[in-house]
Design a protein around this motif. Structure first.
Motif, short mmCIF file in Angstrom:
data_model
loop_
_atom_site.label_atom_id
_atom_site.label_comp_id
_atom_site.label_asym_id
_atom_site.label_seq_id
_atom_site.Cartn_x
_atom_site.Cartn_y
_atom_site.Cartn_z
N VAL A 254 0.70 -1.33 0.02
CA VAL A 254 -0.21 -0.07 0.00
C VAL A 254 0.92 1.40 -0.15
O VAL A 254 0.58 2.17 -0.89
CB VAL A 254 -0.98 -0.16 1.21
N ARG A 255 2.02 1.29 0.97
CA ARG A 255 2.60 2.32 0.92
C ARG A 255 3.52 2.65 -0.39
O ARG A 255 3.62 3.84 -1.09
CB ARG A 255 3.71 2.27 1.95
N SER A 256 4.03 1.45 -1.30
CA SER A 256 4.55 1.84 -2.30
C SER A 256 3.82 2.24 -3.53
O SER A 256 4.12 3.07 -4.41
CB SER A 256 5.31 0.38 -2.54
N ARG A 257 2.50 1.71 -3.42
CA ARG A 257 1.68 2.00 -4.54
C ARG A 257 1.32 3.27 -4.58
O ARG A 257 0.71 4.14 -5.42
CB ARG A 257 0.41 0.99 -4.43
N THR A 258 0.86 3.73 -3.18
CA THR A 258 0.04 5.15 -3.17
C THR A 258 0.94 6.49 -2.70
O THR A 258 0.75 7.33 -2.61
CB THR A 258 -0.88 5.04 -1.73
#
Length: 343
Positions: A254-258
């Motif tokens: 989630v951190r990487s994508r957003t």
């Protein structure tokens, strides 16, 4: 009402949560009184303060004899509809998304609908403690597909009905212990198109090889009858171990994508089983404790209603542009995240 032709959907539509409701039974039971009741019924004393020490739960709410999963769902739904200033007939799809239900058949969604007076397409969706979050995801998908304009997602959880009140041995206590974390509650959200913000990201991770770690085994084709299978049973320590082993990866994705860090969220709402489990989650993930809404100490493990009740508690403080990260954990096992920005 859902049907053909499909609703027109703009290509750039955003979908979000526009109203929230929650319901708690009035009856309360302290963990001290719970352990004393189990000890009396069992005929032997459990170690002093065992339930309180192991769970960190002080009390929980219990549905009355004439309150059911649908009862709590209806109360929460009426709050959400009132907050959105909607008539029940404005709903195109009603999803009862819950681990609990009134009966095997028909779908509890029909009971909720009959009480509310909606005329929507109605169905149940169940995936243990991730049911409600899965329901919001499904609602969003229906809207994006042009199959609904406005969806009411409700849950009514009565897992205290699966508590084992009489134990034959300490070995039985270990198998039944996870059931003593439960509390009852209902929650509801309205999901529809929004001009800004909305649901920005959803991720899921499922490890079904662990399905046997815990659950309520009765009511299906494997165990259609017999009280023995109506109690929650499982290995809470093993379940915690599974989540600790696989839980961090989804948050990293989630951190990487957003590109969003903890500081970018106004609130982080997490499924809560016990206080020690929540404290371990904080330690492993590094989430700032002040961003959490801690409900487990006073309400216990509310199954899939946990995140809905937390959202209802913080919703009034949220402003346009505030982001919330939902983190769901469910038996089976599954993990789920949702990033939502208030419109």
């Amino acid at each position: 009402m859902i049907g053909t032709p499909l609703f027109h959907r703009p290509a750039d539509v955003r979908v979000g949560i526009t109203a929230v409701g929650a319901a708690l039974p009035e009856q309360q039971l302290t963990t001290v009184d719970l352990q004393e009741s189990v000890s009396r019924a069992s005929g032997f004393a459990l170690p002093r303060n065992l339930f309180s020490t192991m769970t960190g739960i002080e009390r929980r709410r219990l549905a009355a004899d004439d309150e059911y999963a649908s009862t709590l769902a209806v109360r929460a739904a009426r709050q959400a509809l009132a907050a959105a200033e909607l008539d029940p007939l404005d709903i195109d799809l009603l999803l009862f998304a819950s681990a609990s239900r009134d009966m095997v058949e028909p779908a509890t969604a029909h009971i909720v609908q009959a009480e509310l007076g909606t005329r929507a397409h109605a169905l149940d969706l169940t995936n243990a403690c991730n049911s409600f979050l899965n329901g919001i995801d499904a609602a969003r998908s229906f809207i994006l597909a042009g199959r609904a304009r406005r969806v009411l997602v409700v849950t009514g959880e009565t897992p205290t009905r699966a508590m084992r009140w009489q134990l034959e041995s300490l070995a039985r206590a270990r198998a039944a212990f996870a059931g003593y974390t439960f509390g009852d509650a209902g929650a509801a959200v309205v999901v529809e198109a929004v001009p800004t913000g909305g649901i920005l990201d959803i991720d899921t991770e499922t490890h079904s090889e662990h399905w046997a770690v815990g659950g309520i085994l009765g009511g299906g084709s494997r165990h259609p009858r017999g009280d023995e299978h109506t109690y929650f049973q499982g290995d809470g320590r093993a379940l915690r171990g599974v989540f600790e082993k696989i839980g961090a990866d989804i948050l990293d994705r989630v951190r990487s994508r957003t590109g969003l860090e903890w500081a970018d969220y106004t609130r982080v709402l997490v499924h809560q089983v016990t206080l020690p489990y929540l404290e371990r989650f904080i330690e492993v993930t590094g989430v700032p404790k002040e961003k959490l809404e801690i409900t487990v100490t006073e309400l216990g493990n509310l199954a899939s209603a946990t995140l809905g009740v937390q959202l209802a508690r913080v919703h009034a403080e949220l402003r346009t542009g505030d982001r919330v990260l939902f983190v769901g954990l469910g038996g089976g096992v599954s993990l789920m995240t949702m990033v939502w920005e208030k419109a």
